[in-house]
Design a protein around this motif. Sequence first.
Motif, PDB file in Angstrom:
ATOM      1  N   LEU A   1       1.931  -0.109   4.960  1.00  0.00           N
ATOM      2  CA  LEU A   1       0.868   0.019   5.951  1.00  0.00           C
ATOM      3  C   LEU A   1      -0.219   0.979   5.471  1.00  0.00           C
ATOM      4  O   LEU A   1      -1.418   0.722   5.620  1.00  0.00           O
ATOM      5  N   ALA A   2       0.204   2.077   4.862  1.00  0.00           N
ATOM      6  CA  ALA A   2      -0.782   3.040   4.367  1.00  0.00           C
ATOM      7  C   ALA A   2      -1.541   2.493   3.166  1.00  0.00           C
ATOM      8  O   ALA A   2      -2.732   2.762   2.992  1.00  0.00           O
ATOM      9  N   ASN A   3      -0.878   1.693   2.325  1.00  0.00           N
ATOM     10  CA  ASN A   3      -1.537   1.149   1.136  1.00  0.00           C
ATOM     11  C   ASN A   3      -2.632   0.163   1.505  1.00  0.00           C
ATOM     12  O   ASN A   3      -3.666   0.089   0.828  1.00  0.00           O
ATOM     13  N   ASP A   4      -2.412  -0.621   2.596  1.00  0.00           N
ATOM     14  CA  ASP A   4      -3.451  -1.563   3.011  1.00  0.00           C
ATOM     15  C   ASP A   4      -4.728  -0.827   3.392  1.00  0.00           C
ATOM     16  O   ASP A   4      -5.837  -1.219   3.001  1.00  0.00           O
ATOM     17  N   THR A   5      -4.568   0.233   4.173  1.00  0.00           N
ATOM     18  CA  THR A   5      -5.748   1.019   4.562  1.00  0.00           C
ATOM     19  C   THR A   5      -6.394   1.679   3.349  1.00  0.00           C
ATOM     20  O   THR A   5      -7.634   1.704   3.216  1.00  0.00           O
ATOM     21  N   GLN A   6      -5.570   2.182   2.444  1.00  0.00           N
ATOM     22  CA  GLN A   6      -6.105   2.857   1.266  1.00  0.00           C
ATOM     23  C   GLN A   6      -6.838   1.878   0.349  1.00  0.00           C
ATOM     24  O   GLN A   6      -7.873   2.220  -0.230  1.00  0.00           O
ATOM     25  N   ASN A   7      -6.343   0.671   0.217  1.00  0.00           N
ATOM     26  CA  ASN A   7      -6.999  -0.333  -0.617  1.00  0.00           C
ATOM     27  C   ASN A   7      -8.371  -0.690  -0.068  1.00  0.00           C
ATOM     28  O   ASN A   7      -9.321  -0.916  -0.834  1.00  0.00           O
ATOM     29  N   GLU A   8      -8.470  -0.758   1.259  1.00  0.00           N
ATOM     30  CA  GLU A   8      -9.786  -1.031   1.852  1.00  0.00           C
ATOM     31  C   GLU A   8     -10.773   0.090   1.525  1.00  0.00           C
ATOM     32  O   GLU A   8     -11.943  -0.172   1.215  1.00  0.00           O
ATOM     33  N   ASN A   9     -10.310   1.332   1.563  1.00  0.00           N
ATOM     34  CA  ASN A   9     -11.194   2.452   1.233  1.00  0.00           C
ATOM     35  C   ASN A   9     -11.610   2.425  -0.241  1.00  0.00           C
ATOM     36  O   ASN A   9     -12.761   2.717  -0.585  1.00  0.00           O
TER      37      ASN A   9
ATOM     38  N   ILE B   1     -17.393   9.786  -6.183  1.00  0.00           N
ATOM     39  CA  ILE B   1     -16.161   9.402  -6.895  1.00  0.00           C
ATOM     40  C   ILE B   1     -15.216  10.592  -7.006  1.00  0.00           C
ATOM     41  O   ILE B   1     -14.015  10.488  -6.705  1.00  0.00           O
ATOM     42  N   TYR B   2     -15.746  11.734  -7.436  1.00  0.00           N
ATOM     43  CA  TYR B   2     -14.874  12.889  -7.656  1.00  0.00           C
ATOM     44  C   TYR B   2     -14.248  13.380  -6.351  1.00  0.00           C
ATOM     45  O   TYR B   2     -13.036  13.648  -6.285  1.00  0.00           O
ATOM     46  N   LYS B   3     -15.074  13.467  -5.306  1.00  0.00           N
ATOM     47  CA  LYS B   3     -14.539  13.998  -4.057  1.00  0.00           C
ATOM     48  C   LYS B   3     -13.546  13.027  -3.422  1.00  0.00           C
ATOM     49  O   LYS B   3     -12.561  13.455  -2.785  1.00  0.00           O
ATOM     50  N   SER B   4     -13.759  11.719  -3.600  1.00  0.00           N
ATOM     51  CA  SER B   4     -12.806  10.747  -3.065  1.00  0.00           C
ATOM     52  C   SER B   4     -11.476  10.831  -3.800  1.00  0.00           C
ATOM     53  O   SER B   4     -10.397  10.830  -3.178  1.00  0.00           O
ATOM     54  N   LEU B   5     -11.526  10.907  -5.120  1.00  0.00           N
ATOM     55  CA  LEU B   5     -10.286  11.028  -5.887  1.00  0.00           C
ATOM     56  C   LEU B   5      -9.546  12.313  -5.551  1.00  0.00           C
ATOM     57  O   LEU B   5      -8.307  12.339  -5.483  1.00  0.00           O
ATOM     58  N   LEU B   6     -10.316  13.374  -5.331  1.00  0.00           N
ATOM     59  CA  LEU B   6      -9.688  14.652  -5.003  1.00  0.00           C
ATOM     60  C   LEU B   6      -9.099  14.627  -3.593  1.00  0.00           C
ATOM     61  O   LEU B   6      -8.002  15.166  -3.352  1.00  0.00           O
ATOM     62  N   HIS B   7      -9.809  14.001  -2.647  1.00  0.00           N
ATOM     63  CA  HIS B   7      -9.341  13.965  -1.256  1.00  0.00           C
ATOM     64  C   HIS B   7      -8.114  13.072  -1.111  1.00  0.00           C
ATOM     65  O   HIS B   7      -7.185  13.406  -0.362  1.00  0.00           O
TER      66      HIS B   7
ATOM     67  N   ARG C   1       1.491   6.894 -10.291  1.00  0.00           N
ATOM     68  CA  ARG C   1       1.158   5.487 -10.479  1.00  0.00           C
ATOM     69  C   ARG C   1      -0.008   5.149  -9.567  1.00  0.00           C
ATOM     70  O   ARG C   1       0.052   5.364  -8.359  1.00  0.00           O
ATOM     71  N   THR C   2      -1.056   4.600 -10.168  1.00  0.00           N
ATOM     72  CA  THR C   2      -2.221   4.181  -9.390  1.00  0.00           C
ATOM     73  C   THR C   2      -3.067   3.261 -10.258  1.00  0.00           C
ATOM     74  O   THR C   2      -3.037   3.343 -11.503  1.00  0.00           O
ATOM     75  N   SER C   3      -3.804   2.398  -9.592  1.00  0.00           N
ATOM     76  CA  SER C   3      -4.675   1.461 -10.313  1.00  0.00           C
ATOM     77  C   SER C   3      -6.152   1.757 -10.096  1.00  0.00           C
ATOM     78  O   SER C   3      -7.002   1.019 -10.593  1.00  0.00           O
ATOM     79  N   ILE C   4      -6.466   2.817  -9.361  1.00  0.00           N
ATOM     80  CA  ILE C   4      -7.869   3.090  -9.069  1.00  0.00           C
ATOM     81  C   ILE C   4      -8.649   3.482 -10.326  1.00  0.00           C
ATOM     82  O   ILE C   4      -9.824   3.149 -10.491  1.00  0.00           O
ATOM     83  N   PHE C   5      -7.996   4.168 -11.259  1.00  0.00           N
ATOM     84  CA  PHE C   5      -8.695   4.561 -12.482  1.00  0.00           C
ATOM     85  C   PHE C   5      -9.039   3.344 -13.336  1.00  0.00           C
ATOM     86  O   PHE C   5     -10.126   3.280 -13.933  1.00  0.00           O
ATOM     87  N   ASP C   6      -8.139   2.367 -13.371  1.00  0.00           N
ATOM     88  CA  ASP C   6      -8.454   1.136 -14.099  1.00  0.00           C
ATOM     89  C   ASP C   6      -9.595   0.386 -13.432  1.00  0.00           C
ATOM     90  O   ASP C   6     -10.467  -0.185 -14.119  1.00  0.00           O
ATOM     91  N   ARG C   7      -9.636   0.393 -12.101  1.00  0.00           N
ATOM     92  CA  ARG C   7     -10.744  -0.265 -11.379  1.00  0.00           C
ATOM     93  C   ARG C   7     -12.073   0.420 -11.670  1.00  0.00           C
ATOM     94  O   ARG C   7     -13.106  -0.243 -11.844  1.00  0.00           O
TER      95      ARG C   7
END
Length: 653
Positions: free
Chosen positions: A290-298, A323-329, A337-343
């Motif tokens: 449930l949390a991943n769905d919301t996070q993917n939308e963000n 970008i920096y503040k979102s990654l930090l927040h 494990r995350t795919s946001i850096f590849d995106r």
Amino acid sequence: MLLEKANINGYQIGKTKLFLRAGQMAELDACRAEILGKFATKIRAKYLSHSANKKYLLLRASSIPLQTIVRGQVARSRFQNRRREVACVTIQKCTRMFLAMKRYRALRGMDTSSMYLHKTQKVAKKKSTPQEQIIDLTNQLEQEKQARADMAEEIAKLRSFVREITEYSVKEEGVANVEIGQLPQPEDIPTTGNETIDKLTAENIKLKYVVNALQWKVDEAQKLCEERSKQASDAESMVIELKLSMQSLQEKLCDIETEEQIMRQQVMTHPSNTADQQNGQHEKRFDSNLANDTQNENVEALLAAVRHKLGFSKGKPIATYIIYKSLLHWKYFEAERTSIFDRLMQVISSAVEKEHDNKHMAYWLCTTSALLFLIQKSLSPAVQNLPRPSLFGRMTQGFTKSSDLVCHVEAKYPALLFKQQLSAYVEKIFAIIRNNMKNNLSSLISYCFQAARTSQDNPPPPTHWGIVIECLNGTLTILKDNHVPPLLVQKIIIEAFSNINAEIFNRVGEYVKAGLAELEQWCGRTKNEYVGSSLDELQHVRQAVGFLVIKEKSKIGYDELTTKLCPVLGVHQHHRLCNLYSSDQETGTVTPEVLSKLKVFADNEKSSYLLDGHCSVRFSTDEISLCFNEKDFADVKPSGQLLENPAFRFLLE
């Protein structure tokens, strides 16, 4: 099998895929990093051994010719001193012999005159007529005068002969005659009739010829020694550059080893292959979905906003701030494990495809370099063991903490990998802008030379070189408008001037002086923080033009040309410059002796007179860190449709 060698159990093999347990991929990465570390250590050892051996061979090859020249010079000096001693002994012997003969003849003359006087006195006693006595005395006086005149003439001849021995001048062509084994002919040597003296004279003249030949060889050896010392200094400068590059490689290797050590510690301290963690993951799977769905939308909203140019605030890119503040927040720096850096890397990679748009590339150069600075500051270790602040200090920290943007985090493997990839893209974008500028300048300089040759005006109008200045101004304006760090701008301009130096020098002609003056005026008008040492890159062209404008080139010697007028140029470049306008009656060229010497040295040297303008100016992450200040990002005010999303309200905090 690789998994068995890595001591990994519990895996399953399907038809097309291999299924691993949680955490086993990290173990494989740690094993791979350990193996790569061992290979890196071996490569480094081999490289250090090779560089040390190469340096030793270079020093030995340079010292052997120097030792040969010095020993030859000492031997020649000893031989010359020995020759001088023999010549001095011979001259002393001849002089003493001459003085002894002079004294002997004087004593013999006095004895003869006394005997003659005694005979005349006896005859005078026998004669009784005074007139006869007067006639006899007159004849005796004339004979004495004639004897003295003959003696004075002989003394003058001997003096002139000694003067010829000591002051006989040897012609310059005698050096060449000695080189090929020919000495002056006997008819060219002055003679006096005395066999011994003539023999000594011939030997003395031969010795002078040999001494002059040896002196000529010494001069040539000294010039060769100067050339070798210059080559040794050039080799030393190359060694220094190699040491600097090796030091930078060692620093990068240390950074990689530190990151690998951090990853190993994370793997050892957070094992994820136990059964308890497996059960916990199954229990939390429903909540995390449930949390991943919301996070993917963000994340999708963030990537959609970053794909567009968001502009700048207070001279800093808004996209970097978001970008920096979102990654930090969202605490992605601490995620294993995350795919946001590849995106994000996909977004940057697609943006770099527009290579010919300098404005677009300058925007992304500023954005990526600023993001690399913030990530470098966040991932660097924080200061430990600080003293506990007082009550007032804690209150002050509470008020000022909200204004600090950069926070130190314990980075995981994906964040460290993203930092390395981002650094590579900064270098790639920098190289694209540099190459675009070089290509534009090369085509414009070719047009300037072509227009100058076909123009009927002499000299050509200044507008031909004005397009080069417009290109420099246009590129500089684009970089400044997109707030590219001054350090990167300076390095781009320096490489551009290095390319200009090579392009103009390889086509040097009578139209170069005007273009050189335009470039110097442009550097004077531009701020030093953007130009830096760009004028130093034009030293080849400046020295070549300085030599070509000299009118009386025939008075220039080889040493003055190579050490004072054009010390940066090579032998082939000197030879080409001297032959460039040799038929011009106003300026002329150097003497044939200098041309022949340059041709001899140029034939022995395997190099080209053309300059290579493909230089590469390196910069490190630490240098980029000097271009920014983390406090300047605290005043950035984001804007755009992204702020309307409630999930991004933290950007306004």
